[in-house]
Design a protein around this motif. Structure first.
Motif, PDB file in Angstrom:
ATOM      1  N   SER A   1       0.827  -1.202   0.000  1.00 26.17           N
ATOM      2  CA  SER A   1       0.000   0.000   0.000  1.00 26.17           C
ATOM      3  C   SER A   1       0.862   1.254   0.000  1.00 26.17           C
ATOM      4  CB  SER A   1      -0.916   0.000   1.230  1.00 26.17           C
ATOM      5  OG  SER A   1      -0.134   0.000   2.417  1.00 26.17           O
ATOM      6  N   GLY A   2       0.228   2.375  -0.337  1.00 28.74           N
ATOM      7  CA  GLY A   2       0.901   3.669  -0.264  1.00 28.74           C
ATOM      8  C   GLY A   2       2.116   3.755  -1.161  1.00 28.74           C
ATOM      9  N   ASP A   3       3.163   4.409  -0.639  1.00 35.98           N
ATOM     10  CA  ASP A   3       4.381   4.591  -1.420  1.00 35.98           C
ATOM     11  C   ASP A   3       5.496   3.645  -0.968  1.00 35.98           C
ATOM     12  OD1 ASP A   3       4.955   5.646   1.039  1.00 35.98           O
ATOM     13  OD2 ASP A   3       5.548   7.635   0.324  1.00 35.98           O
ATOM     14  N   LYS A   4       5.123   2.535  -0.326  1.00 40.73           N
ATOM     15  CA  LYS A   4       6.143   1.593   0.151  1.00 40.73           C
ATOM     16  C   LYS A   4       6.964   1.009  -0.991  1.00 40.73           C
ATOM     17  CE  LYS A   4       3.430   0.261   4.213  1.00 40.73           C
ATOM     18  NZ  LYS A   4       2.648  -0.824   4.854  1.00 40.73           N
TER      19      LYS A   4
ATOM     20  N   VAL B   1      11.050   0.098  -1.564  1.00 41.40           N
ATOM     21  CA  VAL B   1      11.526  -1.228  -1.975  1.00 41.40           C
ATOM     22  C   VAL B   1      12.418  -1.114  -3.205  1.00 41.40           C
ATOM     23  CG1 VAL B   1      10.810  -3.466  -2.888  1.00 41.40           C
ATOM     24  CG2 VAL B   1       9.595  -2.480  -0.942  1.00 41.40           C
ATOM     25  N   VAL B   2      11.984  -0.347  -4.197  1.00 42.14           N
ATOM     26  CA  VAL B   2      12.767  -0.194  -5.424  1.00 42.14           C
ATOM     27  C   VAL B   2      14.117   0.445  -5.119  1.00 42.14           C
ATOM     28  CG1 VAL B   2      12.897   1.057  -7.620  1.00 42.14           C
ATOM     29  CG2 VAL B   2      10.795  -0.143  -6.983  1.00 42.14           C
TER      30      VAL B   2
ATOM     31  N   HIS C   1       7.691   6.199 -12.741  1.00 46.27           N
ATOM     32  CA  HIS C   1       8.166   6.761 -11.471  1.00 46.27           C
ATOM     33  C   HIS C   1       9.149   5.805 -10.800  1.00 46.27           C
ATOM     34  CE1 HIS C   1       8.062   8.696  -7.533  1.00 46.27           C
ATOM     35  NE2 HIS C   1       7.607   7.575  -7.005  1.00 46.27           N
ATOM     36  N   TRP C   2       8.819   4.523 -10.753  1.00 47.67           N
ATOM     37  CA  TRP C   2       9.730   3.532 -10.152  1.00 47.67           C
ATOM     38  C   TRP C   2      11.031   3.445 -10.927  1.00 47.67           C
ATOM     39  CZ3 TRP C   2       5.111  -0.323  -9.990  1.00 47.67           C
ATOM     40  CH2 TRP C   2       4.308  -0.044  -8.877  1.00 47.67           C
TER      41      TRP C   2
ATOM     42  N   THR D   1       6.064  -6.399   4.738  1.00 47.79           N
ATOM     43  CA  THR D   1       6.287  -6.694   3.330  1.00 47.79           C
ATOM     44  C   THR D   1       7.435  -5.888   2.743  1.00 47.79           C
ATOM     45  OG1 THR D   1       5.240  -6.795   1.149  1.00 47.79           O
ATOM     46  CG2 THR D   1       4.536  -4.994   2.589  1.00 47.79           C
ATOM     47  N   GLU D   2       7.612  -4.642   3.176  1.00 50.71           N
ATOM     48  CA  GLU D   2       8.684  -3.823   2.624  1.00 50.71           C
ATOM     49  C   GLU D   2      10.046  -4.159   3.229  1.00 50.71           C
ATOM     50  OE1 GLU D   2       6.784  -1.127   5.851  1.00 50.71           O
ATOM     51  OE2 GLU D   2       6.222  -2.794   4.536  1.00 50.71           O
ATOM     52  N   THR D   3      10.062  -5.005   4.263  1.00 50.20           N
ATOM     53  CA  THR D   3      11.303  -5.431   4.901  1.00 50.20           C
ATOM     54  C   THR D   3      11.737  -6.809   4.437  1.00 50.20           C
ATOM     55  OG1 THR D   3      10.694  -4.185   6.888  1.00 50.20           O
ATOM     56  CG2 THR D   3      12.450  -5.801   7.127  1.00 50.20           C
TER      57      THR D   3
END
Length: 243
Positions: A87-90, A94-95, A129-130, A226-228
């Motif tokens: 969700s969001g800008d996570k 990550v990228v 953007h990514w 998830t982002e970790t």
């Protein structure tokens, strides 16, 4: 201080004088306020880099390239992170961190439990953007090759594509741990990590991954966000493989 590094999407050759693309020139001259005669480093994503001297003519920027430097900062093997869209800008985080840690590719997965759903122009804008984040991260961390960022796919569509070596899914109830899995696949130089979104993979997705030959592994006694999770696995694999 090291010279500022810039990705330049153009042919580069030792001794050449090149005109900087408008966006690059604007960033160097207007944002960073670099001046004529300052040292910079250019790379075009095809490997290696070129030291250069900045030249300015009006609002235009040029670079006088020096000798080619074959320096690389890539891992000894290929790691792909197939990340369930968070969700969001996570995903921005990550990228960026996947680039810094040496991933060769990030494949966003539009999972059944992903809160973020993208389509049409919004999807194209987000992927671009990514890709810009990946470029900026490469400039910052010293990589001379750009990490690939794919457009999101469903897990079913992603699994139908050819596998790049071993595919691993992080699951807290898996029988095998990461180190054991890597010992049993010591000949693999391509590894893909599948990490679910905040709500995890659905039972249907887990079954589809199993049927496609994806191996489930556990990674420690704690539940990671998830982002970790993917970034921690990426780091652990790099360390365990000596990459």
């Amino acid at each position: 201080m090291p010279a500022p590094r810039f990705y330049c999407d153009a042919p580069l050759a030792a001794g050449a004088r090149i005109a900087l693309p408008d966006a690059l020139a604007h960033h160097a001259l207007r944002v960073l306020r670099l001046r004529a005669g300052e040292a910079v480093t250019l790379f075009n994503g095809q490997g290696g880099e070129y030291p250069a001297v900045l030249e300015v003519e009006g609002k235009a920027g040029f670079a006088q390239l020096g000798d080619f430097n074959p320096r690389e900062a890539e891992l000894g093997g290929r790691i792909t992170l197939a990340q369930g869209l968070p969700s969001g800008d996570k995903m921005d985080w990550v990228v960026e961190k996947a680039v810094e840690l040496g991933a060769a590719r990030v494949s966003p997965i539009a999972a059944q439990r992903s809160v973020l759903q993208l389509s049409g122009a919004r999807l194209e804008k987000r992927v671009a953007h990514w890709q810009r984040i990946a470029q900026s991260a490469a400039e910052q961390c010293g990589r001379n090759r750009l990490m690939t960022v794919d457009a999101p796919l469903t897990l079913e569509d992603w699994l139908a594509e050819p596998a790049d070596g071993l595919r691993v899914l992080c699951h807290p109830e898996a029988e095998q741990d990461l180190a054991g899995m890597l010992q049993g696949a010591s000949d693999q130089t391509g590894i893909t990590l599948l990490v679910g979104p905040e709500g995890g993979w659905s039972d249907k997705e887990l079954e589809a991954a199993r049927k496609a030959g994806v191996q489930a592994v556990r990674f420690g006694p704690r539940v990671l966000r998830t982002e970790t999770a993917g970034l921690a696995l990426l780091s652990a694999i790099s360390a365990l493989r000596g990459w």
